[in-house]
Design a protein around this motif. Structure first.
Motif, short mmCIF file in Angstrom:
data_model
loop_
_atom_site.label_atom_id
_atom_site.label_comp_id
_atom_site.label_asym_id
_atom_site.label_seq_id
_atom_site.Cartn_x
_atom_site.Cartn_y
_atom_site.Cartn_z
N UNK A 7 17.86 1.74 -6.15
CA UNK A 7 16.78 0.82 -5.81
C UNK A 7 15.45 1.53 -6.02
N UNK A 8 14.43 0.73 -6.33
CA UNK A 8 13.11 1.31 -6.58
C UNK A 8 12.35 1.65 -5.30
N UNK A 9 12.66 0.95 -4.23
CA UNK A 9 11.94 1.16 -2.97
C UNK A 9 12.84 0.82 -1.79
N UNK A 10 12.67 1.58 -0.72
CA UNK A 10 13.39 1.33 0.54
C UNK A 10 12.37 1.12 1.64
N UNK A 11 12.51 0.01 2.35
CA UNK A 11 11.66 -0.32 3.50
C UNK A 11 12.54 -0.15 4.74
N UNK A 12 12.33 0.95 5.46
CA UNK A 12 13.15 1.27 6.63
C UNK A 12 12.47 0.78 7.91
N UNK A 13 13.17 -0.05 8.67
CA UNK A 13 12.67 -0.51 9.97
C UNK A 13 13.54 -0.04 11.11
N UNK A 14 14.50 0.83 10.81
CA UNK A 14 15.52 1.22 11.80
C UNK A 14 15.45 2.70 12.15
N UNK A 15 15.35 3.54 11.11
CA UNK A 15 15.32 4.98 11.33
C UNK A 15 16.71 5.56 11.49
N UNK A 16 16.77 6.86 11.79
CA UNK A 16 18.05 7.51 12.04
C UNK A 16 18.95 7.50 10.82
N UNK A 26 20.76 7.59 5.08
CA UNK A 26 21.67 7.03 4.09
C UNK A 26 20.94 6.34 2.95
N UNK A 27 19.66 6.05 3.16
CA UNK A 27 18.89 5.37 2.12
C UNK A 27 18.43 6.31 1.02
N UNK A 28 18.27 7.58 1.33
CA UNK A 28 17.69 8.53 0.36
C UNK A 28 18.51 8.59 -0.93
N UNK A 29 19.84 8.76 -0.85
CA UNK A 29 20.59 8.83 -2.12
C UNK A 29 20.71 7.50 -2.87
N UNK A 30 20.25 6.41 -2.26
CA UNK A 30 20.29 5.11 -2.93
C UNK A 30 19.08 4.88 -3.82
N UNK A 31 18.09 5.77 -3.75
CA UNK A 31 16.88 5.61 -4.54
C UNK A 31 17.13 5.96 -6.01
N UNK A 32 16.58 5.14 -6.88
CA UNK A 32 16.58 5.46 -8.30
C UNK A 32 15.59 6.60 -8.55
N UNK A 33 15.63 7.17 -9.73
CA UNK A 33 14.68 8.22 -10.07
C UNK A 33 13.26 7.68 -9.91
N UNK A 34 12.44 8.42 -9.19
CA UNK A 34 11.06 7.98 -8.95
C UNK A 34 10.94 6.93 -7.87
N UNK A 35 12.03 6.67 -7.15
CA UNK A 35 12.01 5.65 -6.10
C UNK A 35 11.13 6.05 -4.93
N UNK A 52 0.80 -1.22 0.00
CA UNK A 52 0.00 0.00 0.00
C UNK A 52 0.84 1.27 0.00
N UNK A 53 1.96 1.28 0.73
CA UNK A 53 2.78 2.49 0.79
C UNK A 53 3.82 2.54 -0.32
N UNK A 54 4.53 1.43 -0.54
CA UNK A 54 5.60 1.41 -1.53
C UNK A 54 5.15 0.93 -2.91
N UNK A 55 3.99 0.27 -2.97
CA UNK A 55 3.43 -0.21 -4.23
C UNK A 55 4.46 -1.05 -5.02
#
Length: 311
Positions: free
Chosen positions: A212-221, A226-235, A140-143
Motif C-alpha cells: 500500500x502507498x499509505x497507512x493511516x493508523x488510528x489504533x497503535x501498538x 504490522x503495518x510497516x511491512x505492508x508498505x510499498x517502496x516509498x510508502x 498534509x502528513x500522508x500526501x
C-alpha cells in the motif's frame, strides 16, 4: 446557562449537570448557541487526566471540543461571522476549561467554519475533530493523491470513517480494517474491508500484493507494527495514537484547529462526498452516559450530545 462540568479528574461519575455562568466573549471570539456537540475519545481521556502533561485544567472544566450551533453574538473584532450564522467548530484552546457541553460556548474564530447546509446539526457536530484529524493526516502528513492505495485502521470509527470518505474523494483506493459486522458499512463508504486481528497482513497482501502507498493508523501498538511491512517502496506511514510511528520513519499527527481546513470539509460535505453516521444521541443532562458509551470503544460513526433545538 446549563452545562456539564467536572471539578476533579475521574470516571463518568465526576460529571455534573447544572448552572454555570455564561462565557465572556473576547474580541476575536463569537458566542455560539450550542445545538449539538459530538463526543470524542479525547473527552474522557481529558476527564481522566491523561492530557494533564500537556494541557492545564482550570477547574471546573466544561468538556467537549466539537460543536454545531448558531452565532449568538460576535466579538468586537470579528468580521467573519454575524448573529444567526450556522457554524461548526473544533473549539480547542491550550487549556481545559471552556468546552462545548453547554448551552453556549465562546469560540475563537480560528476554530470555526460555516456549517454544511445539507447536514443536520447532530451530523455536522461530528465533523470538526474527526474530520480535521482525517484531513490533516491524509492531505498534509500522508500526501494522498489519486491512484494511491491507502490502508485505514479502525475504518468504521469516527476518524476512520471520515478518512475512508476523504481518501476516496482524493481519488485513492481504500482498504479498511474493521470487525465483520461493519464490513457492509465500509463497502457503502467505498472501502474494501478486511477483518483486523491475527492474519491481517496476509489479508491485506491478498488485496494489495505490491503493498500500500499509505497507512493511516488510528489504533497503535500491534496494528502500527504490522503495518510497516505492508508498505510499498516509498510508502508513507502516519499515526494519530502512537508516537512509536516516528521510529518507523512515519509521522505523528496531533490535530489542530484550522478554519481553512474546516471550511474545506464543509465544502466537501456539501458536494455529497462526506457524511456522518450518528450512532446515538443523548440530551445534555445525559452526557455522562454518552461518554460511557464512547469509552467502550465499539461505536460506529459518532455519538452526539444534543443541547438546543434539533434539526
Amino acid at each position: 446557562m446549563k452545562a456539564i462540568t467536572y471539578r476533579r479528574y475521574g470516571g463518568p461519575e465526576v460529571l455534573e449537570y447544572g448552572e454555570v455562568g455564561e462565557p465572556k466573549v473576547g474580541p476575536d471570539s463569537v458566542l455560539v448557541k450550542v445545538v449539538a456537540a459530538a463526543v470524542n475519545p479525547v473527552d474522557w481521556k481529558a476527564r481522566q487526566g491523561y492530557l494533564d502533561p500537556v494541557l492545564d485544567a482550570v477547574f471546573p472544566v466544561i468538556p467537549g471540543w466539537d460543536v454545531a450551533g448558531v452565532v449568538e453574538r460576535p466579538g468586537a473584532a470579528v468580521t467573519e461571522f454575524a448573529a444567526g450564522d450556522e457554524v461548526i467548530g473544533y473549539v480547542r484552546e491550550d487549556f481545559l476549561s471552556r468546552g462545548t457541553f453547554a448551552e453556549y460556548v465562546a469560540a475563537p474564530v480560528r476554530t470555526l467554519a460555516r456549517k454544511p447546509r445539507n447536514l443536520t446539526f447532530p451530523q455536522a457536530a461530528g465533523i470538526p475533530l474527526a474530520g480535521l484529524t482525517a484531513y490533516q493526516t491524509l492531505v498534509k502528513a500522508l500526501r494522498v493523491t489519486e491512484g494511491d492505495t491507502v490502508l485505514v485502521h479502525a475504518a468504521a470509527g469516527g476518524v476512520g470513517s471520515m478518512a475512508v470518505q476523504l481518501a476516496r474523494h482524493l481519488g485513492a483506493r481504500v482498504i479498511g480494517t474493521a470487525s465483520e459486522r461493519n464490513h457492509a458499512y465500509l463497502r457503502s463508504l467505498g472501502a474494501e474491508p478486511v477483518t483486523y486481528g491475527d492474519g491481517l497482513g496476509e489479508r491485506v497482501r491478498a488485496l494489495a500484493p505490491d503493498g500500500v502507498h499509505a497507512v493511516f493508523d488510528t489504533v497503535g501498538g500491534d496494528a502500527l507494527t504490522e503495518s510497516v511491512p505492508l508498505l510499498a517502496a516509498g510508502g508513507r506511514l502516519a499515526s494519530i495514537t502512537d508516537q512509536a510511528v516516528l521510529t518507523h520513519g512515519g509521522r505523528y499527527v496531533f490535530v489542530r484547529p484550522d478554519p481553512d481546513d474546516l471550511q474545506d470539509l464543509t465544502d466537501i460535505a456539501e458536494r455529497g462526498a462526506l457524511g456522518v453516521e450518528v450512532s446515538a444521541t443523548f440530551p445534555l443532562e445525559k452526557a455522562a452516559d454518552a461518554q460511557r458509551l464512547n469509552e467502550e470503544g465499539h461505536t460506529r460513526g459518532k455519538i452526539v450530545v444534543t443541547v438546543g433545538r434539533e434539526s
